[in-house]
Design a protein around this motif. Sequence first.
Motif, PDB file in Angstrom:
ATOM      1  N   GLY A  78      31.073  41.159  27.597  1.00 35.05           N
ATOM      2  CA  GLY A  78      32.189  42.030  27.929  1.00 35.05           C
ATOM      3  C   GLY A  78      31.812  43.081  28.955  1.00 35.05           C
ATOM      4  N   THR A  79      30.543  43.500  28.932  1.00 36.37           N
ATOM      5  CA  THR A  79      30.085  44.496  29.903  1.00 36.37           C
ATOM      6  C   THR A  79      30.189  43.959  31.322  1.00 36.37           C
ATOM      7  N   ASP A  80      29.855  42.685  31.506  1.00 41.77           N
ATOM      8  CA  ASP A  80      29.981  42.082  32.835  1.00 41.77           C
ATOM      9  C   ASP A  80      31.438  42.071  33.292  1.00 41.77           C
ATOM     10  N   ARG A  81      32.341  41.826  32.367  1.00 48.68           N
ATOM     11  CA  ARG A  81      33.766  41.832  32.705  1.00 48.68           C
ATOM     12  C   ARG A  81      34.207  43.237  33.105  1.00 48.68           C
ATOM     13  N   ILE A  82      33.704  44.240  32.378  1.00 53.74           N
ATOM     14  CA  ILE A  82      34.022  45.632  32.706  1.00 53.74           C
ATOM     15  C   ILE A  82      33.502  45.980  34.102  1.00 53.74           C
ATOM     16  N   MET A  83      32.298  45.500  34.422  1.00 53.28           N
ATOM     17  CA  MET A  83      31.701  45.791  35.721  1.00 53.28           C
ATOM     18  C   MET A  83      32.532  45.210  36.859  1.00 53.28           C
ATOM     19  N   GLU A  84      33.066  44.009  36.661  1.00 52.36           N
ATOM     20  CA  GLU A  84      33.893  43.410  37.711  1.00 52.36           C
ATOM     21  C   GLU A  84      35.133  44.262  37.968  1.00 52.36           C
ATOM     22  N   VAL A  85      35.750  44.736  36.893  1.00 53.36           N
ATOM     23  CA  VAL A  85      36.935  45.577  37.054  1.00 53.36           C
ATOM     24  C   VAL A  85      36.575  46.906  37.714  1.00 53.36           C
ATOM     25  N   ALA A  86      35.433  47.480  37.322  1.00 53.13           N
ATOM     26  CA  ALA A  86      35.007  48.761  37.902  1.00 53.13           C
ATOM     27  C   ALA A  86      34.815  48.641  39.414  1.00 53.13           C
ATOM     28  N   GLU A  87      34.358  47.483  39.874  1.00 50.68           N
ATOM     29  CA  GLU A  87      34.205  47.265  41.313  1.00 50.68           C
ATOM     30  C   GLU A  87      35.550  47.320  42.029  1.00 50.68           C
ATOM     31  N   THR A  88      36.601  46.919  41.323  1.00 53.40           N
ATOM     32  CA  THR A  88      37.948  46.919  41.901  1.00 53.40           C
ATOM     33  C   THR A  88      38.512  48.333  42.011  1.00 53.40           C
ATOM     34  N   TYR A  89      37.990  49.241  41.193  1.00 52.98           N
ATOM     35  CA  TYR A  89      38.474  50.626  41.160  1.00 52.98           C
ATOM     36  C   TYR A  89      37.294  51.563  41.432  1.00 52.98           C
ATOM     37  N   PRO A  90      36.909  51.716  42.705  1.00 45.32           N
ATOM     38  CA  PRO A  90      35.672  52.436  43.027  1.00 45.32           C
ATOM     39  C   PRO A  90      35.753  53.951  42.900  1.00 45.32           C
ATOM     40  N   ASN A  91      36.927  54.501  42.699  1.00 47.66           N
ATOM     41  CA  ASN A  91      37.075  55.958  42.717  1.00 47.66           C
ATOM     42  C   ASN A  91      37.030  56.600  41.335  1.00 47.66           C
ATOM     43  N   TYR A  92      36.593  55.845  40.342  1.00 44.33           N
ATOM     44  CA  TYR A  92      36.534  56.367  38.971  1.00 44.33           C
ATOM     45  C   TYR A  92      35.081  56.561  38.556  1.00 44.33           C
TER      46      TYR A  92
END
Length: 247
Positions: A78-92
């Motif tokens: 699940g952490t890898d999935r979270i990381m992919e999403v975080a890449e999509t939202y770089p300003n957080y």
Amino acid sequence: MSDQILGVIPARYASTRLPGKPLALIGTKPMIQWTYHHASLSKSIHRLVVATDDKRIHDIVLGFGGESVLTSPDHPTGTDRIMEVAETYPNYGIIVNIQGDEPGMEANLIDGVVGLKTKYRNWEMTTAAVPFTSAEDPKDPNKVKVVFDNQGRANYFSRSPIPASFKADAKYFRHLGIYAYERDFLMNYNQLPASDWETVESLEQLRALQNGSTIGVYLSDKANLGVDSPADLEVVIAEFKRKGLIE
């Protein structure tokens, strides 16, 4: 270092004990909608996104007005999935991992974990724990235990009873699977050296601890009801009826 906070709810269709779990109905709404609704009541999160590898879940979330990202189906954790999403939202600057199978998620729990993280930005992660009830068995390996110091920093997580005491008055704390990460730490998590603690316990967060990172623990007074099986789902449905959330 951004103060913006992104909440991410990982949701997989595949489940050994309850296939299609995020779409299981509680009343007239799927579980993922209840989780999203309750998480959206958090005062701390600036944006909330579902991370799923399944188009059925993705479409359901968009249909009730939520935000969803289709992720790779090949993520091992699940952490890898979270990381992919975080890449999509770089300003957080802080990313919060919210369990998708906790439809009764308490906004106060999210706010507690996030509050601890924003207070201690030098702590790489924060999570949560709750005292064991008298009905819970600390020897149950499915209930992960955590010990922490006087400043609220985790010392260790284990499937075995810790501290190793079977006295009637021993205090045990059960780990709750919610995490807030410092963004840079999360994005480099897979670069941490392998951890034999993680392998032995099958607990991913031990990789961070064994490599010297700090995990703060927010102590809650109660846990959310999670769903791992059809029996769990019936318990949640009964609780929602008791609270008047469904008929």
